[in-house]
Design a protein around this motif. Structure first.
Motif, PDB file in Angstrom:
ATOM      1  N   TRP A  23      17.007  -5.942  13.449  1.00 17.14           N
ATOM      2  CA  TRP A  23      16.812  -4.851  12.485  1.00 17.14           C
ATOM      3  C   TRP A  23      16.057  -5.320  11.251  1.00 17.14           C
ATOM      4  O   TRP A  23      15.345  -4.543  10.632  1.00 17.14           O
ATOM      5  CB  TRP A  23      18.159  -4.275  12.048  1.00 17.14           C
ATOM      6  CG  TRP A  23      18.815  -3.471  13.139  1.00 17.14           C
ATOM      7  CD1 TRP A  23      19.889  -3.842  13.882  1.00 17.14           C
ATOM      8  CD2 TRP A  23      18.430  -2.178  13.594  1.00 17.14           C
ATOM      9  NE1 TRP A  23      20.203  -2.867  14.790  1.00 17.14           N
ATOM     10  CE2 TRP A  23      19.322  -1.824  14.631  1.00 17.14           C
ATOM     11  CE3 TRP A  23      17.419  -1.294  13.239  1.00 17.14           C
ATOM     12  CZ2 TRP A  23      19.234  -0.623  15.307  1.00 17.14           C
ATOM     13  CZ3 TRP A  23      17.333  -0.092  13.906  1.00 17.14           C
ATOM     14  CH2 TRP A  23      18.235   0.231  14.932  1.00 17.14           C
ATOM     15  N   LEU A  35      12.440  -4.601  10.704  1.00 14.54           N
ATOM     16  CA  LEU A  35      11.969  -3.282  10.286  1.00 14.54           C
ATOM     17  C   LEU A  35      11.813  -3.173   8.773  1.00 14.54           C
ATOM     18  O   LEU A  35      11.229  -2.211   8.278  1.00 14.54           O
ATOM     19  CB  LEU A  35      12.947  -2.201  10.762  1.00 14.54           C
ATOM     20  CG  LEU A  35      12.966  -1.961  12.273  1.00 14.54           C
ATOM     21  CD1 LEU A  35      13.990  -0.897  12.610  1.00 14.54           C
ATOM     22  CD2 LEU A  35      11.586  -1.535  12.752  1.00 14.54           C
ATOM     23  N   PRO A  37       9.929  -4.600   6.434  1.00 14.29           N
ATOM     24  CA  PRO A  37       8.610  -4.368   5.817  1.00 14.29           C
ATOM     25  C   PRO A  37       8.140  -2.923   5.945  1.00 14.29           C
ATOM     26  O   PRO A  37       7.654  -2.340   4.981  1.00 14.29           O
ATOM     27  CB  PRO A  37       7.683  -5.308   6.597  1.00 14.29           C
ATOM     28  CG  PRO A  37       8.565  -6.334   7.173  1.00 14.29           C
ATOM     29  CD  PRO A  37       9.896  -5.701   7.396  1.00 14.29           C
ATOM     30  N   VAL A  38       8.318  -2.356   7.138  1.00 15.55           N
ATOM     31  CA  VAL A  38       7.878  -0.976   7.345  1.00 15.55           C
ATOM     32  C   VAL A  38       8.677  -0.025   6.460  1.00 15.55           C
ATOM     33  O   VAL A  38       8.123   0.875   5.813  1.00 15.55           O
ATOM     34  CB  VAL A  38       8.029  -0.582   8.826  1.00 15.55           C
ATOM     35  CG1 VAL A  38       7.802   0.898   9.008  1.00 15.55           C
ATOM     36  CG2 VAL A  38       7.059  -1.368   9.673  1.00 15.55           C
ATOM     37  N   LEU A  39       9.982  -0.242   6.434  1.00 12.01           N
ATOM     38  CA  LEU A  39      10.825   0.628   5.614  1.00 12.01           C
ATOM     39  C   LEU A  39      10.411   0.563   4.150  1.00 12.01           C
ATOM     40  O   LEU A  39      10.307   1.583   3.469  1.00 12.01           O
ATOM     41  CB  LEU A  39      12.297   0.227   5.759  1.00 12.01           C
ATOM     42  CG  LEU A  39      12.932   0.628   7.084  1.00 12.01           C
ATOM     43  CD1 LEU A  39      14.360   0.098   7.168  1.00 12.01           C
ATOM     44  CD2 LEU A  39      12.903   2.131   7.263  1.00 12.01           C
ATOM     45  N   LEU A  44       7.476  -0.256   2.989  1.00  9.18           N
ATOM     46  CA  LEU A  44       6.163   0.372   2.850  1.00  9.18           C
ATOM     47  C   LEU A  44       6.312   1.887   2.749  1.00  9.18           C
ATOM     48  O   LEU A  44       5.764   2.533   1.847  1.00  9.18           O
ATOM     49  CB  LEU A  44       5.313   0.015   4.077  1.00  9.18           C
ATOM     50  CG  LEU A  44       3.816   0.150   3.893  1.00  9.18           C
ATOM     51  CD1 LEU A  44       3.326  -0.905   2.929  1.00  9.18           C
ATOM     52  CD2 LEU A  44       3.121   0.013   5.233  1.00  9.18           C
ATOM     53  N   VAL A  45       7.101   2.462   3.686  1.00  7.79           N
ATOM     54  CA  VAL A  45       7.292   3.914   3.691  1.00  7.79           C
ATOM     55  C   VAL A  45       8.014   4.348   2.422  1.00  7.79           C
ATOM     56  O   VAL A  45       7.674   5.354   1.797  1.00  7.79           O
ATOM     57  CB  VAL A  45       8.069   4.355   4.945  1.00  7.79           C
ATOM     58  CG1 VAL A  45       8.415   5.829   4.874  1.00  7.79           C
ATOM     59  CG2 VAL A  45       7.240   4.066   6.190  1.00  7.79           C
ATOM     60  N   ASN A  51       5.642   4.093  -0.512  1.00  9.75           N
ATOM     61  CA  ASN A  51       4.465   4.902  -0.274  1.00  9.75           C
ATOM     62  C   ASN A  51       4.755   6.376  -0.385  1.00  9.75           C
ATOM     63  O   ASN A  51       3.976   7.138  -0.946  1.00  9.75           O
ATOM     64  CB  ASN A  51       4.011   4.625   1.157  1.00  9.75           C
ATOM     65  CG  ASN A  51       2.540   4.518   1.237  1.00  9.75           C
ATOM     66  OD1 ASN A  51       1.863   5.081   0.400  1.00  9.75           O
ATOM     67  ND2 ASN A  51       2.053   3.805   2.210  1.00  9.75           N
TER      68      ASN A  51
END
Lengths: 287, 358
Positions: free
Chosen positions: A10, A13, A15-17, A19-20, A23
């Motif tokens: 888990w 994830l 970095p993506v979380l 970023l979102v 962002n």
């Protein structure tokens, strides 16, 4: 056999979380935050509930700019879509002129928004601009900085100039994907050119037209830079579209609460119209 | 309906700048009888589709003329030729219902609506489409769509001929057979000239009364399926038709009889034949047998196809294919083969040598 439980994956994830979150989610929530509270600076907030939403929805100013926005978007779609189809239909399908036409068509799309605004501003200046001067010397009373009609005409014309190419290119792609056999069959069936357009070309272009209308709707509904540079929203408020008005409220008057509420309403309107339009077009497809 | 005649038709597509034109069709003179079922058979790129488009008027030939019942139609547009054409990929008008699709050619010609309804109902009945008339055409499967394309040709009462350009390519194999027999049935029912382009010999041989074999822009042979099988006029017809195709082997002549790799063969040709050019014998795998005193060969491969076996043998540098019945045994020691003299053909520069066969 026992499965080893390992939840460490888990972490991948994160970095993506992040970023979102930075962002999209946090900025949006900040807006939501402002829309429900009142602040006088220093990070002191007072709960206001739905007051801002109510006042925006009741305000005549919002109604007026929404109406102007709808009119503007309606006008440019009503002009750009048919014009785009006509231009795409008259472009050559093969031969050396294809690439010439494509490059010419793509040119306006490559010009930055504020440059387009500045270009048209100079082009339309009533005393020295090519367009303004010509119109005036032909006897028309044209002054886009003073007359609402001239300002509207210039703004709409500028958008048509800038964005019809997009519709043309999409339609052209749609037209090119129609196999020759369709035209041959229609020829053998004795179809008139109008029937060929109505029953072959238009149905085959339906998908790209849906995309074209959606793109033009979203883009024009959020238009800011070009009219801002060209007319600055004037004369008076006559070309103050939603986003120009929003910036005036948020940054000019620094009314963050109403501005945040307006952004959210604005966002929901765009979302709603797109959703309804897309659903209707696609439901028709499935039948 | 009418008889279609090609008189010295040649066609070249516009060449790339600076190059000489290449003829896609090389001088074709051919008569298509009224009411015939023809198949145009040939490999991809041999000019079949070009020929079809010239008949329908989608293309105007570079040279020569086309006559419908002795009337020159070479310059006439498609509309005035009254030709129907069915294409490789089914063409339907997506937004229309099946009914409107079938009615489209009639409405375009200004037929009164009561007559349109009558015609469409009639044709839909023939094509088993009656129960789908109200449906949107885009929802049909590809064989249904192809039936609509066909139906749009059939509804018109004035058609001189219906042309099919590989119409079954995109149809599922088990439906192909059905649709093909439907076509055959329709042909018998309405008796309109049908020209059917295909590169599939089974399709051509089952559909047509007369098969026109094309090769490299020209017609090499026109004949019934049996003629094409037993007396191929050109080596190309020999190996394009039949599975496996005809064996074509180099030969020389001795006293009018062919000699293949030092073996004098007997044939139905007269003894005084005197030929010059590239000589070859053609023998179908069906007429090659194992025998006791023939040409010694070496067996290379045996393929069992169920009802029969395809045996590939070799003599000197030539490969020969033969068909052997399922229950026949293949000699394992010193195999020798012989050719059936009645079915041995001699080719000179690829064209069959005509001979009085017994």
């Amino acid at each position: 056999m026992r499965k080893t439980t390992n939840q460490k994956a888990w972490w991948l994830l994160v970095p993506v979380l992040l970023l979102v979150a930075f962002n999209a989610f946090i900025p949006l929530m900040t807006v939501v935050n402002y829309s429900l509270q009142e602040t006088f600076g220093n990070n002191v907030f007072f709960w206001e509930g739905l007051t801002w939403f109510e006042s925006v929805l009741r305000s005549e100013r919002f109604h007026d700019s929404l109406l102007r926005q709808l009119m503007f978007t309606g006008m440019i779609i009503a002009i750009e879509i048919p014009l785009g189809i006509v231009v795409a239909l008259s472009m050559p399908r093969k031969g050396p002129w294809v690439s010439v036409c494509l490059v010419l068509m793509a040119l306006p799309l490559l010009i930055p928004w504020n440059v387009v605004g500045a270009m048209w501003n100079i082009f339309a200046l009533p005393d020295i601009g090519l367009l303004g001067h010509t119109l005036n010397s032909m006897g028309f009373d044209y002054n886009f900085t003073r007359q609402p009609v001239s300002a509207w005409m210039t703004t709409v014309l500028m958008d048509v100039w800038h964005w019809t190419s997009l519709v043309v290119l999409l339609c052209y792609a749609g037209l090119c994907s129609i196999p020759d056999a369709y035209y041959q069959a229609a020829h053998i069936d004795g179809a008139s050119p109008w029937a060929v357009f109505r029953y072959i070309q238009l149905p085959k272009m339906k998908r790209v037209l849906t995309i074209a209308i959606l793109l033009r709707f979203m883009d024009s509904f959020m238009i800011y830079t070009e009219p801002f540079v060209l007319t600055g929203g004037g004369p008076g408020n006559t070309t103050t579209f939603l986003s120009i008005d929003l910036v005036k409220i948020a940054l000019g008057q620094f009314d963050l609460g109403p501005a945040a509420a307006m952004s959210l309403i604005y966002f929901l309107v765009v979302l709603l119209i797109c959703w309804v339009f897309y659903t209707v077009m696609m439901r028709d497809e499935e039948e | 309906m009418s008889r279609i005649e090609f008189s010295d038709v040649r066609h070249a597509y516009p060449p790339p700048p600076g190059q000489a034109p290449v003829y896609a069709l090389k001088e074709i003179s051919q008569v298509w009888d009224d009411g015939g079922a023809y198949a145009l058979l040939g490999p991809s790129g041999c000019g079949k589709t070009t020929l079809l488009n010239i008949i329908s008027g989608l293309l105007t030939p570079s040279e020569g003329s086309i006559l419908f019942d002795d009337r020159d139609v070479t310059r006439l547009p498609t509309l005035e030729r009254h030709i129907a054409q069915v294409f490789q990929f089914p063409v339907v008008y997506d937004t229309m219902t099946v009914f409107d699709n079938l009615a489209f050619p009639l409405r375009n010609r200004g037929m009164p609506e009561t007559r349109v309804t009558q015609r469409v109902t009639e044709i839909a009945e023939m094509l088993d489409l009656s129960d789908r008339l109200g449906q949107r055409a885009s929802g049909l499967t590809s064989d249904g769509k192809q039936k609509i394309s066909l139906g749009r040709g059939l509804v018109r009462e004035d058609v001189n001929a219906i042309l099919f350009d590989e119409p079954l390519t995109v149809i599922d194999p088990h439906l192909k057979w059905q649709l093909r027999s439907k076509l055959k049935e329709l042909h018998q029912q309405i008796g309109v000239t049908m020209i059917y382009v295909t590169h599939d010999q089974v399709e051509a041989l089952t559909f047509a009364d007369k098969v026109v074999v094309m090769h490299d822009g020209g017609i090499v042979q026109v004949g019934t399926p049996i003629e094409l099988f037993s007396r191929p006029r050109h080596t190309f017809v020999g190996y394009f038709i039949g599975s496996p195709g005809m064996n074509v082997l180099p030969c020389s002549l001795d006293g009018g009889q062919p000699v293949f790799a030092n073996n004098l063969l007997s044939s139905g040709y007269p003894a005084d034949a005197d030929l010059s050019g590239k000589l070859e014998i053609g023998i179908r795998p069906e007429f090659v047998r194992f025998s006791d005193d023939g040409i010694p060969v070496e067996i290379q491969k045996v393929e069992d196809l169920g009802r029969y076996q395809v045996v590939t043998v070799r003599h000197a540098s030539s490969q020969i294919k033969m068909l052997v019945g399922e229950d026949e045994t293949i000699p394992s020691h010193n195999p020798q083969i012989s050719f059936d003299p009645d079915n041995l053909l001699i080719y000179c520069d690829d064209w069959a040598v005509e001979a009085e066969h017994a």
